[in-house]
Design an enzyme around this catalytic site. Structure first.
Site, PDB file in Angstrom:
ATOM      1  N   ASP A   1      23.482 -25.735  -0.180  1.00  0.00           N
ATOM      2  CA  ASP A   1      23.506 -26.429   1.115  1.00  0.00           C
ATOM      3  C   ASP A   1      24.253 -27.749   0.962  1.00  0.00           C
ATOM      4  O   ASP A   1      24.321 -28.309  -0.140  1.00  0.00           O
ATOM      5  CB  ASP A   1      22.075 -26.754   1.576  1.00  0.00           C
ATOM      6  CG  ASP A   1      21.313 -25.538   2.081  1.00  0.00           C
ATOM      7  OD1 ASP A   1      21.922 -24.472   2.262  1.00  0.00           O
ATOM      8  OD2 ASP A   1      20.092 -25.675   2.305  1.00  0.00           O
TER       9      ASP A   1
ATOM     10  N   ARG B   1      30.040 -21.359   3.601  1.00  0.00           N
ATOM     11  CA  ARG B   1      29.263 -21.253   4.836  1.00  0.00           C
ATOM     12  C   ARG B   1      29.691 -22.438   5.697  1.00  0.00           C
ATOM     13  O   ARG B   1      29.554 -23.592   5.277  1.00  0.00           O
ATOM     14  CB  ARG B   1      27.762 -21.349   4.570  1.00  0.00           C
ATOM     15  CG  ARG B   1      26.953 -21.473   5.884  1.00  0.00           C
ATOM     16  CD  ARG B   1      25.564 -22.087   5.689  1.00  0.00           C
ATOM     17  NE  ARG B   1      24.673 -21.237   4.937  1.00  0.00           N
ATOM     18  CZ  ARG B   1      23.633 -21.708   4.231  1.00  0.00           C
ATOM     19  NH1 ARG B   1      23.393 -23.015   4.175  1.00  0.00           N
ATOM     20  NH2 ARG B   1      22.844 -20.892   3.568  1.00  0.00           N
TER      21      ARG B   1
HETATM   22  P1  FDA Z   1      24.768 -26.683  18.623  1.00  0.00           P
HETATM   23  O1  FDA Z   1      23.880 -27.736  18.045  1.00  0.00           O
HETATM   24  O2  FDA Z   1      25.934 -27.079  19.443  1.00  0.00           O
HETATM   25  O3  FDA Z   1      23.840 -25.709  19.447  1.00  0.00           O
HETATM   26  C1  FDA Z   1      24.337 -24.614  20.199  1.00  0.00           C
HETATM   27  C2  FDA Z   1      23.161 -23.893  20.869  1.00  0.00           C
HETATM   28  O4  FDA Z   1      22.335 -23.310  19.868  1.00  0.00           O
HETATM   29  C3  FDA Z   1      22.215 -24.802  21.636  1.00  0.00           C
HETATM   30  O5  FDA Z   1      22.653 -24.991  22.946  1.00  0.00           O
HETATM   31  C4  FDA Z   1      20.918 -24.007  21.566  1.00  0.00           C
HETATM   32  O6  FDA Z   1      20.936 -22.956  22.497  1.00  0.00           O
HETATM   33  C5  FDA Z   1      20.964 -23.409  20.200  1.00  0.00           C
HETATM   34  N1  FDA Z   1      20.290 -24.278  19.195  1.00  0.00           N
HETATM   35  C6  FDA Z   1      20.879 -25.014  18.234  1.00  0.00           C
HETATM   36  N2  FDA Z   1      19.962 -25.655  17.479  1.00  0.00           N
HETATM   37  C7  FDA Z   1      18.772 -25.331  17.997  1.00  0.00           C
HETATM   38  C8  FDA Z   1      17.437 -25.673  17.682  1.00  0.00           C
HETATM   39  N3  FDA Z   1      17.137 -26.485  16.660  1.00  0.00           N
HETATM   40  N4  FDA Z   1      16.432 -25.142  18.432  1.00  0.00           N
HETATM   41  C9  FDA Z   1      16.709 -24.305  19.465  1.00  0.00           C
HETATM   42  N5  FDA Z   1      17.962 -23.941  19.807  1.00  0.00           N
HETATM   43  C10 FDA Z   1      18.970 -24.434  19.094  1.00  0.00           C
HETATM   44  N6  FDA Z   1      23.566 -28.293   8.265  1.00  0.00           N
HETATM   45  C11 FDA Z   1      23.938 -29.085   7.237  1.00  0.00           C
HETATM   46  O7  FDA Z   1      24.258 -30.246   7.447  1.00  0.00           O
HETATM   47  N7  FDA Z   1      23.955 -28.576   5.957  1.00  0.00           N
HETATM   48  C12 FDA Z   1      23.635 -27.288   5.692  1.00  0.00           C
HETATM   49  O8  FDA Z   1      23.665 -26.886   4.524  1.00  0.00           O
HETATM   50  C13 FDA Z   1      23.246 -26.460   6.774  1.00  0.00           C
HETATM   51  N8  FDA Z   1      22.912 -25.153   6.570  1.00  0.00           N
HETATM   52  C14 FDA Z   1      22.701 -24.338   7.663  1.00  0.00           C
HETATM   53  C15 FDA Z   1      22.474 -22.970   7.477  1.00  0.00           C
HETATM   54  C16 FDA Z   1      22.345 -22.144   8.568  1.00  0.00           C
HETATM   55  C17 FDA Z   1      22.144 -20.684   8.347  1.00  0.00           C
HETATM   56  C18 FDA Z   1      22.444 -22.671   9.898  1.00  0.00           C
HETATM   57  C19 FDA Z   1      22.365 -21.789  11.092  1.00  0.00           C
HETATM   58  C20 FDA Z   1      22.621 -24.011  10.079  1.00  0.00           C
HETATM   59  C21 FDA Z   1      22.724 -24.858   8.973  1.00  0.00           C
HETATM   60  N9  FDA Z   1      22.883 -26.231   9.150  1.00  0.00           N
HETATM   61  C22 FDA Z   1      23.218 -27.004   8.066  1.00  0.00           C
HETATM   62  C23 FDA Z   1      22.608 -26.854  10.459  1.00  0.00           C
HETATM   63  C24 FDA Z   1      23.857 -27.015  11.290  1.00  0.00           C
HETATM   64  O9  FDA Z   1      24.682 -27.989  10.706  1.00  0.00           O
HETATM   65  C25 FDA Z   1      23.515 -27.429  12.730  1.00  0.00           C
HETATM   66  O10 FDA Z   1      22.829 -28.644  12.721  1.00  0.00           O
HETATM   67  C26 FDA Z   1      22.690 -26.416  13.482  1.00  0.00           C
HETATM   68  O11 FDA Z   1      23.055 -25.109  13.177  1.00  0.00           O
HETATM   69  C27 FDA Z   1      22.857 -26.606  15.015  1.00  0.00           C
HETATM   70  O12 FDA Z   1      24.186 -26.454  15.383  1.00  0.00           O
HETATM   71  P2  FDA Z   1      24.774 -25.159  16.130  1.00  0.00           P
HETATM   72  O13 FDA Z   1      25.968 -24.717  15.383  1.00  0.00           O
HETATM   73  O14 FDA Z   1      23.739 -24.137  16.295  1.00  0.00           O
HETATM   74  O15 FDA Z   1      25.342 -25.724  17.514  1.00  0.00           O
END
Ligand code: FDA
Length: 304
Positions: free
Chosen positions: A131, A181
């Protein structure tokens, strides 16, 4: 409305954890995002995910370890996880945080710890994902990753589209031949190092996604954002990358409907499954990503 910045600030305030934990009935709320307290809870959750056609990655919750003993205890935990994955036959790899394995104590010590895990993963034909944490750790994390990858291969890295530097890092990691990732990034970062506007973070995500797909390496796109997911699908199709030549990844308990839909459409989807007692910072970062989740917490407390 309580803002992302405040929630990320609170994620580092451990007095609030004690306060929240003292509220009767609170302890069940983090379970929305966390599979349980121990390895067997996590295996149970992963078996259920596998039954639904989803793959998984274990995350033993913990970060910013300050003692060697704690870091070594986490290495033992992960060695055990890799062994259990092998014995139980669940479809899962592991995700690790380097500060949990001693990065802030001594980089060499951390490298040795990562190496032990990657060697164990290699023995079982499994895989370790490192990560990415906040930007003060990016350089050291990439250094440790690069060293281990050069020697042991069964390891990949996470890069964050909110960082200005990630375009260069994506190119460099692809040049090494390693798996990435891609996520947006979950920490509070200053404008010197990170895009501040969601639109810029998203644009960069799309740009990096295209570079990654063109590389022909098996990468992962970690997001719940349907715009990012749809653009990835469309671009993969356009360049003739098959649906099994990359994977989508999402967090446990978030957008389960979308996880299932993608599986039904023939995509590979992996769910990040956190477990353990050190749930507080992880839980608060999930609230920060979607402050509406605070209402989920409050309404659950009021409903008791
Ligand atoms: P965004 O935040 O724009 O959200 C898009 C939509 O997704 C929202 O409108 C909502 O519908 C849904 N959503 C997102 N987050 C939600 C929540 N918490 N609860 C409910 N709905 C939600 N970060 C990092 O800094 N280092 C890392 O190593 C990782 N590793 C990692 C692994 C995996 C498998 C995932 C999915 C994510 C990470 N992250 C991470 C976290 C990542 O950086 C990010 O903060 C979250 O995925 C939220 O961003 P989205 O891409 O989902 O988009």
């Amino acid at each position: 409305m309580i803002s992302r910045t405040i929630l990320l600030y609170l994620s580092r305030q451990f007095w609030l954890k004690d306060l929240l934990s003292a509220i009767p009935g609170f302890s069940r709320i983090p379970r929305r995002f966390i599979a349980g307290e121990n390895i067997h809870d996590a295996i149970g959750a992963i078996k259920e995910l596998n039954r639904l056609g989803l793959m998984a990655t274990f995350d033993h919750l913990g970060e910013s370890t300050t003692s060697r003993e704690e870091a070594l205890a986490d290495v033992e935990e992960y060695l055990q996880v890799l062994k259990l994955i092998n014995e139980s036959g669940v479809e899962s790899n592991i995700s690790i945080k380097l500060t949990q394995l001693g990065l802030d104590i001594d980089e060499e010590f951390c490298y040795q710890n990562v190496r032990r895990l990657v060697d164990q993963a290699g023995r079982f034909g499994n895989f370790v994902r490192i990560d990415m944490e906040d930007s003060s750790r990016t350089e050291a994390t990439l250094r440790v990753f690069g060293r281990v990858f050069a020697e042991a291969r069964q390891v990949g890295i996470v890069l964050q589209s909110y960082l200005h530097r990630s375009a260069q890092d994506v190119e460099e990691v692809i040049r090494q031949g390693a798996r990435i990732r891609l996520c947006k990034g979950a920490y509070h970062e200053p404008e010197e190092v990170a895009f501040q506007e969601k639109e810029e973070v998203d644009q960069n995500y799309l740009r990096l996604m295209k570079i990654m797909l063109r590389s022909g390496i098996y990468h992962a796109f970690a997001t719940h954002d349907e715009r990012m997911i749809n653009a990835t699908r469309v671009y993969a199709e356009k360049i003739g990358a098959s649906r099994d030549s990359f994977e989508f990844q999402m967090l446990y308990g978030i957008r389960r409907d979308l996880q299932q839909q993608l599986v039904r459409e023939g995509y590979r989807v992996r769910v990040y499954v956190p477990y353990g007692r050190f749930w507080y910072p992880y839980f608060m970062r999930r609230l920060a990503e979607r402050p509406a989740n605070v209402w989920f917490v409050l309404s659950n407390l009021l409903r008791q």
